[in-house]
Design a protein around this motif. Structure first.
Motif, short mmCIF file in Angstrom:
data_model
loop_
_atom_site.label_atom_id
_atom_site.label_comp_id
_atom_site.label_asym_id
_atom_site.label_seq_id
_atom_site.Cartn_x
_atom_site.Cartn_y
_atom_site.Cartn_z
N TRP A 80 -6.02 1.11 -2.40
CA TRP A 80 -5.37 1.84 -3.49
C TRP A 80 -5.75 1.18 -4.80
O TRP A 80 -5.77 -0.05 -4.91
CB TRP A 80 -3.85 1.81 -3.32
N PRO A 139 0.82 -1.22 0.00
CA PRO A 139 0.00 0.00 0.00
C PRO A 139 0.85 1.26 0.00
O PRO A 139 1.89 1.34 0.64
CB PRO A 139 -0.80 -0.14 1.30
N GLY A 140 0.39 2.25 -0.73
CA GLY A 140 1.08 3.54 -0.79
C GLY A 140 1.55 3.85 -2.19
O GLY A 140 1.93 2.95 -2.96
N ASN A 145 -6.28 6.69 -4.08
CA ASN A 145 -6.64 6.19 -2.74
C ASN A 145 -8.15 6.27 -2.57
O ASN A 145 -8.76 7.31 -2.85
CB ASN A 145 -5.93 7.03 -1.68
N ASP A 167 -5.54 -1.78 2.24
CA ASP A 167 -4.73 -1.35 3.36
C ASP A 167 -5.53 -1.61 4.63
O ASP A 167 -6.63 -2.15 4.60
CB ASP A 167 -4.38 0.13 3.23
N ASP A 168 -5.02 -1.19 5.80
CA ASP A 168 -5.74 -1.42 7.04
C ASP A 168 -7.07 -0.68 7.09
O ASP A 168 -8.04 -1.19 7.66
CB ASP A 168 -4.87 -0.97 8.23
#
Length: 249
Positions: free
Chosen positions: A123, A81-82, A189, A118-119
């Motif tokens: 994404w 993620p990111g 996102n 993600d948590d």
């Protein structure tokens, strides 16, 4: 190869994961259709993490096969993620495909669309003309942009959307994995709300199943991937078609 008028067997994969208290029900499938001798779409539905990847090879040769498989393998191996890690994964796939293209001496490229959970959110990564949709509160939205000359033409009014020029430009990709100029993907996102339904699909599904019908199936159908793929075949099966649905509970 499926023959026109024949019923191609549709196999659906399913998995469920719990992330930050949310249950994600993920289903996916792919069909060959009637145009190509093999399936040059590549689908990855991860059993251990919220990760779905869809790639669509360009053409029907060895370069197409290598491009889709290599890109998905590289992305799955590097994806985190990111925006930084996700762009790095695509950059590495770009490098690998350029090397493969030089070795094969032919076009070696593909599209890529991915969902990376993600948590607390997710994404979306997209390059090419495969798509990501979201159904939220009864409204279906196309979250991605087709990286084609046709999309630019429609947005900027170069020609009528249903003109022969627009039709031809649907197949002129401005960005893809394996492009000599190493273009970057779009990275978006998104939040994950209970009731959301995300659809990732190749153009073989998006171009053969109307927008309104996609919305209807995602809203009401208990087997949306199977239904959408079946409808792509009934529409002619003019391309490989792949779809993946992530339902948030």
């Amino acid at each position: 190869m499926a023959r026109l008028g024949a019923i191609e067997e549709i196999k659906i994969r399913r998995t469920e994961l719990t992330v930050a208290g949310r249950r994600l029900a993920m289903t996916a499938g792919t069909v060959v259709g009637n145009r190509y001798p093999a399936n040059f779409d590549v689908l990855h539905l991860d059993d251990g993490r919220p990760l779905v990847v869809v790639a669509d090879g360009m053409g029907a040769g060895e370069g197409s096969r290598v491009a889709g498989r290599t890109t998905v393998d590289v992305f799955v191996g590097m994806a985190a993620p990111g925006p930084g890690p996700l762009r790095a994964a695509v950059a590495e796939a770009q490098r690998r495909l350029r090397e493969a293209g030089h070795r094969l001496g032919e076009l070696t490229g593909c599209t890529l669309t991915a969902f990376v959970g993600d948590d607390h959110d997710a994404w979306l990564v997209q390059i090419g003309d495969s798509r990501a949709y979201r159904l939220r509160d009864g409204q279906l939205e196309l979250l991605t942009v087709d990286h084609t000359a046709a999309w630019l033409g429609a947005v900027n009014g170069w020609y009528p959307f249903d003109s022969p020029r627009a039709h031809a430009d649907r197949y002129r990709l401005m960005r893809y994995v394996g492009h000599p100029d190493q273009p970057e993907p779009d990275v978006l996102n998104v939040t994950l709300r209970p009731g959301d339904v995300y659809l990732l699909c190749t153009d073989g599904l998006a171009e053969q199943v109307p927008y309104g019908r996609i919305a209807e199936v995602l809203t009401r159908d208990g087997n949306p991937v199977g239904t959408l793929l079946a409808e792509s075949l009934r529409a002619g099966g003019n391309d490989n078609a792949t779809g993946a649905v992530i339902a948030v509970h």
